[in-house]
Design a protein around this motif. Structure first.
Motif, PDB file in Angstrom:
ATOM      1  N   LEU A 133       0.866  -1.171   0.000  1.00 56.05           N
ATOM      2  CA  LEU A 133       0.000   0.000   0.000  1.00 56.05           C
ATOM      3  C   LEU A 133       0.905   1.224   0.000  1.00 56.05           C
ATOM      4  CD1 LEU A 133      -2.709  -1.008   2.637  1.00 56.05           C
ATOM      5  CD2 LEU A 133      -2.963  -0.964   0.150  1.00 56.05           C
ATOM      6  N   TYR A 146      -2.578   0.535  -4.300  1.00 52.90           N
ATOM      7  CA  TYR A 146      -2.223  -0.839  -3.974  1.00 52.90           C
ATOM      8  C   TYR A 146      -1.456  -1.429  -5.144  1.00 52.90           C
ATOM      9  CZ  TYR A 146      -2.531  -5.897  -3.538  1.00 52.90           C
ATOM     10  OH  TYR A 146      -2.220  -7.233  -3.497  1.00 52.90           O
ATOM     11  N   TYR A 153      -1.559  -2.108 -10.543  1.00 55.02           N
ATOM     12  CA  TYR A 153      -1.700  -1.203  -9.410  1.00 55.02           C
ATOM     13  C   TYR A 153      -2.997  -0.429  -9.559  1.00 55.02           C
ATOM     14  CZ  TYR A 153      -0.166   2.776 -12.328  1.00 55.02           C
ATOM     15  OH  TYR A 153      -0.062   3.741 -13.297  1.00 55.02           O
ATOM     16  N   ILE A 161      -5.225  -5.233   2.962  1.00 56.67           N
ATOM     17  CA  ILE A 161      -4.594  -6.435   2.415  1.00 56.67           C
ATOM     18  C   ILE A 161      -4.099  -7.283   3.578  1.00 56.67           C
ATOM     19  CG2 ILE A 161      -3.902  -5.385   0.235  1.00 56.67           C
ATOM     20  CD1 ILE A 161      -1.116  -4.957   1.360  1.00 56.67           C
TER      21      ILE A 161
END
Length: 279
Positions: A133, A146, A153, A161
């Motif tokens: 992140l 992310y 991405y 996550i």
């Protein structure tokens, strides 16, 4: 468990159009300790759950600063995450040296995605087994990305996550529409609440979570990416627990209304009156 004839190297496609080693790397991200990120218009917050292998060991560090305006939180293979965070740090330093300006967060996420994607095209390499992140601040405001081991991405308002991250995602999905107007303290509280959802009954304390924040102050200056100290985290957790235990503000009024609506008490029966069961 996953062994088949199409996972011997990362460049072999299965008949179903899948790259199994990339999927295995994505599975490693799901096995890592949970990380949460969320942002408002001016601030971005990263939170991570601190997990140790046993009671005698310390936890692995999951949140890293890469520049004054950006940082990362990772889930998965921590060794790979350290290498990638060092790569991001070098990219920020080089860009600042050449252009005398911070690297935009979107370009930072793109360069990280390009580096991860190369590992899916070389048979002598393996994908990075870590998801990151990326939170940061640039001229267009606060951003949260992310980065997946596959090289993809995505930008998010809030995301989670790692292991048991679905509970945190559900919590964030119920509240994300208000995040854009949140203050830094409100972002931190929701980040802690989301991390708490992933602990499955374990008590949330300052020792089993890490919080970092970056943003822009009201006067327009940048508040650098920094870790929040454990004392402040514990104070926020204590205030959250006190607020949860306190009765709602309208409880006394509801009790008074209920008492007012109750029927008047019946007069006691006379001595010579029949008992109720005799009527």
């Amino acid at each position: 468990m996953f062994r088949n004839q199409y996972d011997t190297d990362v460049t072999t496609w299965s008949p179903a159009g899948r790259l199994f080693q990339v999927e295995y790397a994505m599975e490693a991200v799901k096995q890592g300790s949970a990380c949460v990120g969320l942002r408002s218009a001016t601030h971005a917050v990263l939170a991570a759950a601190n997990k140790s292998n046993n009671e005698l060991s310390s936890h692995q560090r999951k949140v890293f600063r890469v520049a004054d305006h950006a940082g990362v939180a990772l889930a998965g293979l921590t060794a790979d995450g350290r290498v990638l965070s060092r790569f991001l740090r070098n990219e920020c330093i080089n860009h600042s040296f050449v252009y005398d300006a911070p690297l935009p967060v979107s370009r930072l996420a793109l360069r990280l995605a390009d580096k991860a994607q190369v590992c899916t095209q070389r048979s002598w390499k393996r994908p990075y087994g870590v998801g990151l992140l990326v939170a940061g601040l640039d001229e267009s405001g606060a951003h949260l990305y992310y980065n997946c081991p596959s090289g993809n991405y995505f930008e998010y308002q809030a995301f989670a996550i790692g292991s048991r991250s679905q509970a945190a995602k559900t919590y964030l999905e119920r509240r994300f529409e208000k995040f854009n107007d949140y203050t830094p303290d409100q972002l931190i509280r929701d980040a802690l609440s989301a991390i708490k959802e992933t602990l499955q009954g374990e008590k949330l304390t300052s020792s089993n979570c890490t919080i970092a924040i970056v943003g822009r102050k009201e006067d327009g200056t940048v508040d650098p990416f920094s870790m929040i100290d454990a004392t402040r985290i514990q104070e926020i957790i204590d205030s959250m627990e006190a607020a949860d235990e306190a009765p709602p503000a309208d409880a006394p009024a509801m009790q008074e209304d209920a008492a007012g609506d109750a029927p008047p008490a019946a007069d006691p029966p006379a001595a010579d009156a029949p008992a109720p069961m005799d009527i």
